[in-house]
Design a protein around this motif. Sequence first.
Motif, PDB file in Angstrom:
ATOM      1  N   SER A 448       8.750   4.454  -1.311  1.00 36.28           N
ATOM      2  CA  SER A 448       7.513   3.675  -1.431  1.00 36.28           C
ATOM      3  C   SER A 448       6.743   3.796  -0.127  1.00 36.28           C
ATOM      4  O   SER A 448       7.283   3.502   0.944  1.00 36.28           O
ATOM      5  CB  SER A 448       7.844   2.208  -1.746  1.00 36.28           C
ATOM      6  N   ASN A 490       1.453  15.013  -7.347  1.00 37.07           N
ATOM      7  CA  ASN A 490       1.643  14.687  -8.759  1.00 37.07           C
ATOM      8  C   ASN A 490       2.319  15.840  -9.503  1.00 37.07           C
ATOM      9  O   ASN A 490       3.228  15.629 -10.320  1.00 37.07           O
ATOM     10  CB  ASN A 490       0.283  14.381  -9.388  1.00 37.07           C
ATOM     11  N   GLU A 499       8.849  10.434 -11.348  1.00 33.51           N
ATOM     12  CA  GLU A 499       7.725   9.581 -11.742  1.00 33.51           C
ATOM     13  C   GLU A 499       6.944   9.179 -10.500  1.00 33.51           C
ATOM     14  O   GLU A 499       7.512   9.024  -9.412  1.00 33.51           O
ATOM     15  CB  GLU A 499       8.217   8.333 -12.476  1.00 33.51           C
ATOM     16  N   LEU A 500       5.636   9.003 -10.672  1.00 40.27           N
ATOM     17  CA  LEU A 500       4.752   8.636  -9.569  1.00 40.27           C
ATOM     18  C   LEU A 500       3.799   7.564 -10.054  1.00 40.27           C
ATOM     19  O   LEU A 500       3.157   7.712 -11.094  1.00 40.27           O
ATOM     20  CB  LEU A 500       3.977   9.867  -9.076  1.00 40.27           C
ATOM     21  N   GLU A 501       3.735   6.479  -9.302  1.00 41.48           N
ATOM     22  CA  GLU A 501       2.812   5.385  -9.631  1.00 41.48           C
ATOM     23  C   GLU A 501       2.027   5.016  -8.381  1.00 41.48           C
ATOM     24  O   GLU A 501       2.525   5.139  -7.251  1.00 41.48           O
ATOM     25  CB  GLU A 501       3.573   4.156 -10.135  1.00 41.48           C
ATOM     26  N   VAL A 502       0.797   4.549  -8.602  1.00 37.68           N
ATOM     27  CA  VAL A 502      -0.039   4.142  -7.475  1.00 37.68           C
ATOM     28  C   VAL A 502      -0.688   2.805  -7.794  1.00 37.68           C
ATOM     29  O   VAL A 502      -1.118   2.557  -8.916  1.00 37.68           O
ATOM     30  CB  VAL A 502      -1.112   5.226  -7.178  1.00 37.68           C
ATOM     31  N   ARG A 503      -0.694   1.937  -6.787  1.00 32.55           N
ATOM     32  CA  ARG A 503      -1.370   0.645  -6.886  1.00 32.55           C
ATOM     33  C   ARG A 503      -2.326   0.538  -5.712  1.00 32.55           C
ATOM     34  O   ARG A 503      -1.945   0.814  -4.573  1.00 32.55           O
ATOM     35  CB  ARG A 503      -0.359  -0.497  -6.834  1.00 32.55           C
ATOM     36  N   SER A 510      -3.267   0.731  -0.206  1.00 34.77           N
ATOM     37  CA  SER A 510      -2.680   1.419  -1.362  1.00 34.77           C
ATOM     38  C   SER A 510      -1.162   1.468  -1.231  1.00 34.77           C
ATOM     39  O   SER A 510      -0.621   1.350  -0.130  1.00 34.77           O
ATOM     40  CB  SER A 510      -3.212   2.860  -1.475  1.00 34.77           C
ATOM     41  N   PHE A 512       2.028   3.908  -2.944  1.00 38.61           N
ATOM     42  CA  PHE A 512       2.502   4.971  -3.821  1.00 38.61           C
ATOM     43  C   PHE A 512       4.018   4.840  -3.969  1.00 38.61           C
ATOM     44  O   PHE A 512       4.736   4.774  -2.967  1.00 38.61           O
ATOM     45  CB  PHE A 512       2.165   6.342  -3.240  1.00 38.61           C
ATOM     46  N   ASP A 513       4.487   4.791  -5.225  1.00 38.70           N
ATOM     47  CA  ASP A 513       5.919   4.698  -5.511  1.00 38.70           C
ATOM     48  C   ASP A 513       6.359   5.968  -6.231  1.00 38.70           C
ATOM     49  O   ASP A 513       5.742   6.377  -7.225  1.00 38.70           O
ATOM     50  CB  ASP A 513       6.227   3.485  -6.395  1.00 38.70           C
TER      51      ASP A 513
END
Length: 667
Positions: A448, A490, A499-503, A510, A512-513
């Motif tokens: 993270s 990505n 897997e890649l997630e962004v908040r 920001s 990025f996980d």
Amino acid sequence: MVYFDEQSSLNVKLEHQLKASLTSLVQRGCDSFGVFQGLLLQLDEETVNILVKASSAYAPNFKSVPSFSTCVPVDNCFPVNSAKCSTAFKQWFSTYFNAEKYIRGRVHTLDGSQVCLVFINACPEQSVNLDKLSLLDDCLSVMLDKFHLEKAETNQNTLYEKLQSVANIGTWEVDLTTNALSWSSQTRLIHEVSEDFVPTLETAINFYKEGFDRDEINRIVSHTVATGEPWSATLELVSAKGNSVWIETHGMAEMKHGKCIRLFGTCQNVNKSVQLRLELEERRREAEAASKERGMLLSRISHELKTPLNGITGMLQALKFENKENVRMRKADVALHSADRLLSLINDVLDYTSIINGEFSLKYSDFCARSLIEDILDVFKTKCAEKGVRLYAVLSFDENTYVHGDAARISQVITNLLSNAVKFTPKGYISVQVTLKHQGDVPILLASIEDTGVGMSDEILSRIFRPFQNDTASASEELNGNGLGLSIVNQLVGKMDGELEVRSSAGKGSCFDIAIPVEMAVLDKEKQSDVILSSDLLSVPLNVLVVDDNDINRFVLASMLEKFNYLPDEAENGEVAVQMARAKKYDIIFMDCAMPVLDGVSATKIIVQENLLPKHGRIVAVTANTTPEDKTNCSNAGMADFLAKPVVQNDVTLQVRHALNAKSVTA
């Protein structure tokens, strides 16, 4: 009893009908002549075959008997009656047919063979018998002609059915006066209905896919019934088994007094050709989209190249006429910075194109997860310090955690995310948390990267992973970057089944996980026996240099060397190492690869090119990146060996022994 040759290719139903008719004819002949045995013979060159026999109680007792003569025509080998035959033939006839007298009818053709009627013990001298035989021959001729016609029609229908099957074309017919609908066998196969299914016009139309296809066939049929105009259309139906089938349907009308009384036509299964056409159309659209994307990509690359190229050429031109030392240095720094940006763009473009063109492959190896992350963090400590941004790191696994995966690509993912965080975080902090967890039996590397930077709006988030989709509204060229880093991240995470997630929120930073599945690898520390250094070897003096930007790593290596009373010199990056090598000849240099200012591979190349080592000197790579490509790069740079982090005492001792042996030989 009928003896029909089963090798005949006649239709079974017609064959049975013919047998019955011929049996009845032979029996009527026997009754008419007042004899007990009548025959229908098939005459070949070598055999006489009994096709029909009136009575099984009388000779002949065989289905086939040898022919009397192989000569043709039949009249020469089987005389028309017993009064006109030779003594030899009478003997042959008596032997097999157990009679002295007979009369034979005309020769007929049945399925390509010669056949004739023979009545045993019928008197040939009575003219009335000859008249009766002539009538029987006429009846037989009519029977055989009828049979041949029906057989030809049957064969034609069979051929027609086969042609329908080969072309996958079925036929249908609707009698509008009775509303009776008939389907051919192939039409039934196309609709996947059972043999006992009784179609109607309504049920036939309901097979068409609900919506456009069903509405269209209703419109077409109504128009043809009203006008008599034929139709041709390609529509989709749903079979009785629920399968989607594309058909090409053709229909025609039979009109009488301006009114349609019959519809008939064909339906052909064109599923494969339609599916192929749809697939080709989809590929065409994809190709057009890809071509458009490539055009936009080339356009953006061209635009992105102009900025660093302008910086390089502008500053180089300005340096030609600059006399002030401090200004010249600043302009040189700008040119070097632009060159770095240009190289970064080129590398990103090469990575991106290799991935989308399918030329990319993962290279797996065992590596130390902690050392890999620590090397990456060491590089960014300096960058964060220069911007006044705090860098926090939490690594939730020990130094002996080895995993099996693509170390170089995992490093690239985390490096790109950290680079992105540093770029868009003018103040505050950047937090890195990395751990290893198990989901069932699968180890997952979780990372993270969180920052307190400028953040992103929802509109930017929706396109953040597309190439060159950076925030073009930003006034800062530095903040815009080249727009490929996150797209590559990505792609890489997807290639590694991760897997890649962004908040993110605008103005609030920001996060990025990433989650990347790996395999556990166990370092076999016992694979080598303990390396022993003799007192004679240890008496040889040794100049040692340890190069690592991490002071703890330098301390660990120095402690291992102090065991043999060697006090190494230390350098915190490759540039310092080169300067120290220019001032002193080192017998062995332990060189970290990932370092700020100047990396270990580049430093090694300079040291080798400038011949700064003694003849027996050696440089040993010390790194967490252990892929075959990394080892090849180190070897090509001039490094003699390769140590994976975390280093162990036995490996260091072995390298010291190599250095001592080499120096002893040249001393």
